[in-house]
Write a protein that holds these residues in place. Structure first.
Motif, PDB file in Angstrom:
ATOM      1  N   SER A   9      78.598  87.217  70.910  1.00  0.00           N
ATOM      2  CA  SER A   9      79.677  88.035  70.370  1.00  0.00           C
ATOM      3  C   SER A   9      80.224  87.365  69.106  1.00  0.00           C
ATOM      4  CB  SER A   9      80.792  88.166  71.405  1.00  0.00           C
ATOM      5  OG  SER A   9      81.449  86.917  71.553  1.00  0.00           O
ATOM      6  N   PRO A  10      80.978  88.108  68.298  1.00  0.00           N
ATOM      7  CA  PRO A  10      81.587  87.464  67.129  1.00  0.00           C
ATOM      8  C   PRO A  10      82.407  86.229  67.504  1.00  0.00           C
ATOM      9  CG  PRO A  10      81.731  89.831  66.884  1.00  0.00           C
ATOM     10  CD  PRO A  10      81.188  89.563  68.267  1.00  0.00           C
ATOM     11  N   GLN A  11      83.149  86.290  68.598  1.00  0.00           N
ATOM     12  CA  GLN A  11      83.950  85.130  68.988  1.00  0.00           C
ATOM     13  C   GLN A  11      83.077  83.941  69.390  1.00  0.00           C
ATOM     14  OE1 GLN A  11      87.367  84.889  68.605  1.00  0.00           O
ATOM     15  NE2 GLN A  11      86.832  82.744  68.904  1.00  0.00           N
ATOM     16  N   GLU A  12      81.957  84.212  70.046  1.00  0.00           N
ATOM     17  CA  GLU A  12      81.042  83.125  70.409  1.00  0.00           C
ATOM     18  C   GLU A  12      80.435  82.475  69.156  1.00  0.00           C
ATOM     19  OE1 GLU A  12      79.247  84.357  74.745  1.00  0.00           O
ATOM     20  OE2 GLU A  12      78.598  85.529  73.011  1.00  0.00           O
ATOM     21  N   THR A  57      82.219  74.224  65.998  1.00  0.00           N
ATOM     22  CA  THR A  57      81.824  72.929  66.571  1.00  0.00           C
ATOM     23  C   THR A  57      80.932  72.140  65.614  1.00  0.00           C
ATOM     24  OG1 THR A  57      79.826  73.744  67.687  1.00  0.00           O
ATOM     25  CG2 THR A  57      81.910  73.849  68.918  1.00  0.00           C
ATOM     26  N   PHE A  58      80.322  72.796  64.617  1.00  0.00           N
ATOM     27  CA  PHE A  58      79.421  72.100  63.695  1.00  0.00           C
ATOM     28  C   PHE A  58      80.152  70.990  62.941  1.00  0.00           C
ATOM     29  CE2 PHE A  58      76.684  76.175  63.108  1.00  0.00           C
ATOM     30  CZ  PHE A  58      76.244  76.065  64.416  1.00  0.00           C
ATOM     31  N   ARG A  59      81.426  71.197  62.678  1.00  0.00           N
ATOM     32  CA  ARG A  59      82.216  70.201  61.945  1.00  0.00           C
ATOM     33  C   ARG A  59      82.269  68.873  62.707  1.00  0.00           C
ATOM     34  NH1 ARG A  59      87.608  68.790  61.572  1.00  0.00           N
ATOM     35  NH2 ARG A  59      88.229  68.140  59.498  1.00  0.00           N
ATOM     36  N   GLU A  60      82.255  68.941  64.025  1.00  0.00           N
ATOM     37  CA  GLU A  60      82.286  67.719  64.836  1.00  0.00           C
ATOM     38  C   GLU A  60      81.044  66.865  64.587  1.00  0.00           C
ATOM     39  OE1 GLU A  60      82.636  69.004  68.884  1.00  0.00           O
ATOM     40  OE2 GLU A  60      84.374  70.255  68.426  1.00  0.00           O
ATOM     41  N   TYR A  61      79.933  67.517  64.313  1.00  0.00           N
ATOM     42  CA  TYR A  61      78.669  66.804  64.112  1.00  0.00           C
ATOM     43  C   TYR A  61      78.399  66.460  62.649  1.00  0.00           C
ATOM     44  CZ  TYR A  61      77.918  68.562  68.815  1.00  0.00           C
ATOM     45  OH  TYR A  61      78.057  68.852  70.147  1.00  0.00           O
ATOM     46  N   PHE A  62      78.788  67.359  61.741  1.00  0.00           N
ATOM     47  CA  PHE A  62      78.407  67.213  60.338  1.00  0.00           C
ATOM     48  C   PHE A  62      79.575  66.927  59.409  1.00  0.00           C
ATOM     49  CE2 PHE A  62      75.475  70.375  62.250  1.00  0.00           C
ATOM     50  CZ  PHE A  62      74.363  69.553  62.312  1.00  0.00           C
ATOM     51  N   GLY A  63      80.791  66.922  59.912  1.00  0.00           N
ATOM     52  CA  GLY A  63      81.955  66.723  59.063  1.00  0.00           C
ATOM     53  C   GLY A  63      82.257  67.990  58.273  1.00  0.00           C
ATOM     54  N   ASP A  64      83.075  67.842  57.259  1.00  0.00           N
ATOM     55  CA  ASP A  64      83.390  68.989  56.407  1.00  0.00           C
ATOM     56  C   ASP A  64      82.188  69.293  55.534  1.00  0.00           C
ATOM     57  OD1 ASP A  64      86.149  69.701  57.002  1.00  0.00           O
ATOM     58  OD2 ASP A  64      86.642  67.709  56.246  1.00  0.00           O
ATOM     59  N   TYR A  65      81.630  70.454  55.705  1.00  0.00           N
ATOM     60  CA  TYR A  65      80.486  70.858  54.897  1.00  0.00           C
ATOM     61  C   TYR A  65      80.855  72.131  54.144  1.00  0.00           C
ATOM     62  CZ  TYR A  65      79.448  74.058  58.768  1.00  0.00           C
ATOM     63  OH  TYR A  65      79.525  75.029  59.723  1.00  0.00           O
ATOM     64  N   GLN A  66      80.056  72.465  53.129  1.00  0.00           N
ATOM     65  CA  GLN A  66      80.479  73.516  52.214  1.00  0.00           C
ATOM     66  C   GLN A  66      79.614  74.759  52.227  1.00  0.00           C
ATOM     67  OE1 GLN A  66      80.437  71.150  48.670  1.00  0.00           O
ATOM     68  NE2 GLN A  66      82.516  70.445  48.996  1.00  0.00           N
ATOM     69  N   ARG A  67      78.531  74.770  52.917  1.00  0.00           N
ATOM     70  CA  ARG A  67      77.659  75.945  52.956  1.00  0.00           C
ATOM     71  C   ARG A  67      77.213  76.200  54.386  1.00  0.00           C
ATOM     72  NH1 ARG A  67      79.486  76.238  48.590  1.00  0.00           N
ATOM     73  NH2 ARG A  67      78.427  76.344  46.604  1.00  0.00           N
ATOM     74  N   GLN A  68      77.103  77.489  54.734  1.00  0.00           N
ATOM     75  CA  GLN A  68      76.631  77.879  56.060  1.00  0.00           C
ATOM     76  C   GLN A  68      75.653  79.024  55.878  1.00  0.00           C
ATOM     77  OE1 GLN A  68      77.467  76.692  59.326  1.00  0.00           O
ATOM     78  NE2 GLN A  68      75.712  77.972  59.764  1.00  0.00           N
ATOM     79  N   GLU A 118      89.993  79.238  59.610  1.00  0.00           N
ATOM     80  CA  GLU A 118      89.968  78.076  60.506  1.00  0.00           C
ATOM     81  C   GLU A 118      89.445  76.819  59.801  1.00  0.00           C
ATOM     82  OE1 GLU A 118      91.078  77.625  63.652  1.00  0.00           O
ATOM     83  OE2 GLU A 118      91.940  79.628  63.510  1.00  0.00           O
ATOM     84  N   LEU A 119      88.375  76.962  59.050  1.00  0.00           N
ATOM     85  CA  LEU A 119      87.821  75.796  58.358  1.00  0.00           C
ATOM     86  C   LEU A 119      88.770  75.273  57.294  1.00  0.00           C
ATOM     87  CD1 LEU A 119      84.080  76.864  58.133  1.00  0.00           C
ATOM     88  CD2 LEU A 119      85.053  75.089  59.596  1.00  0.00           C
ATOM     89  N   ALA A 120      89.464  76.178  56.609  1.00  0.00           N
ATOM     90  CA  ALA A 120      90.445  75.738  55.612  1.00  0.00           C
ATOM     91  C   ALA A 120      91.596  74.990  56.279  1.00  0.00           C
ATOM     92  CB  ALA A 120      90.977  76.936  54.832  1.00  0.00           C
ATOM     93  N   ALA A 121      92.029  75.457  57.438  1.00  0.00           N
ATOM     94  CA  ALA A 121      93.134  74.804  58.152  1.00  0.00           C
ATOM     95  C   ALA A 121      92.733  73.425  58.666  1.00  0.00           C
ATOM     96  CB  ALA A 121      93.596  75.680  59.309  1.00  0.00           C
ATOM     97  N   ARG A 122      91.458  73.243  59.007  1.00  0.00           N
ATOM     98  CA  ARG A 122      91.000  71.976  59.579  1.00  0.00           C
ATOM     99  C   ARG A 122      90.446  71.007  58.528  1.00  0.00           C
ATOM    100  NH1 ARG A 122      87.902  73.942  65.039  1.00  0.00           N
ATOM    101  NH2 ARG A 122      89.415  75.515  65.635  1.00  0.00           N
ATOM    102  N   ARG A 123      90.343  71.456  57.301  1.00  0.00           N
ATOM    103  CA  ARG A 123      89.708  70.662  56.249  1.00  0.00           C
ATOM    104  C   ARG A 123      90.532  69.437  55.890  1.00  0.00           C
ATOM    105  NH1 ARG A 123      88.841  72.922  50.330  1.00  0.00           N
ATOM    106  NH2 ARG A 123      88.007  71.033  49.423  1.00  0.00           N
TER     107      ARG A 123
END
Length: 118
Positions: free
Chosen positions: A3-6, A13-24, A56-61
């Motif tokens: 689902s979109p939420q999933e 969770t990717f940020r936990e492994y890769f840190g702040d990244y700029q492309r997805q 969310e990513l902007a808030a956690r950056r």
């Protein structure tokens, strides 16, 4: 998948492994998925997933992380307030596909070299 939420939860969770990244990258048309399904997935991604991820990513950056490079920021860094050079095709020098540079001011030593044709 999911689902979109999933998708949002997993992507966050990717940020936990890769840190702040700029492309997805999201692969939408894998293995011959029918066009209608691909378009539905793009609509969900753009309408429900990406807006939440951006927020969310902007808030956690981390504030120490630099902004992602954009075309506009790269042009500004290279040319400052001056207008960027524009391609001026010259029939005698080739084009973007067949060789040569579309820029008439390109130095000769920067000409493209191609392997011999067989």
């Amino acid at each position: 998948m999911g689902s979109p939420q999933e998708v949002i939860d997993k992507t966050l969770t990717f940020r936990e492994y890769f840190g702040d990244y700029q492309r997805q990258l999201f692969l939408m048309d894998h293995a011959g998925l029918p066009l209608g399904k691909v378009l539905d997935q793009i609509e969900l991604l753009g309408g429900e997933v990406v807006p939440v991820l951006r927020k969310e990513l902007a808030a956690r950056r981390d504030p120490e992380v630099p902004d992602a490079p954009t075309h506009a920021s790269l042009v500004k860094a290279k040319y400052g307030d001056n207008p960027p050079r524009q391609p001026r095709p010259n029939a005698n020098r080739g084009d973007n596909v067949t060789g040569g540079s579309p820029y008439q001011d390109t130095a000769q030593e920067l000409e493209a070299e191609y392997p011999p044709a067989f």
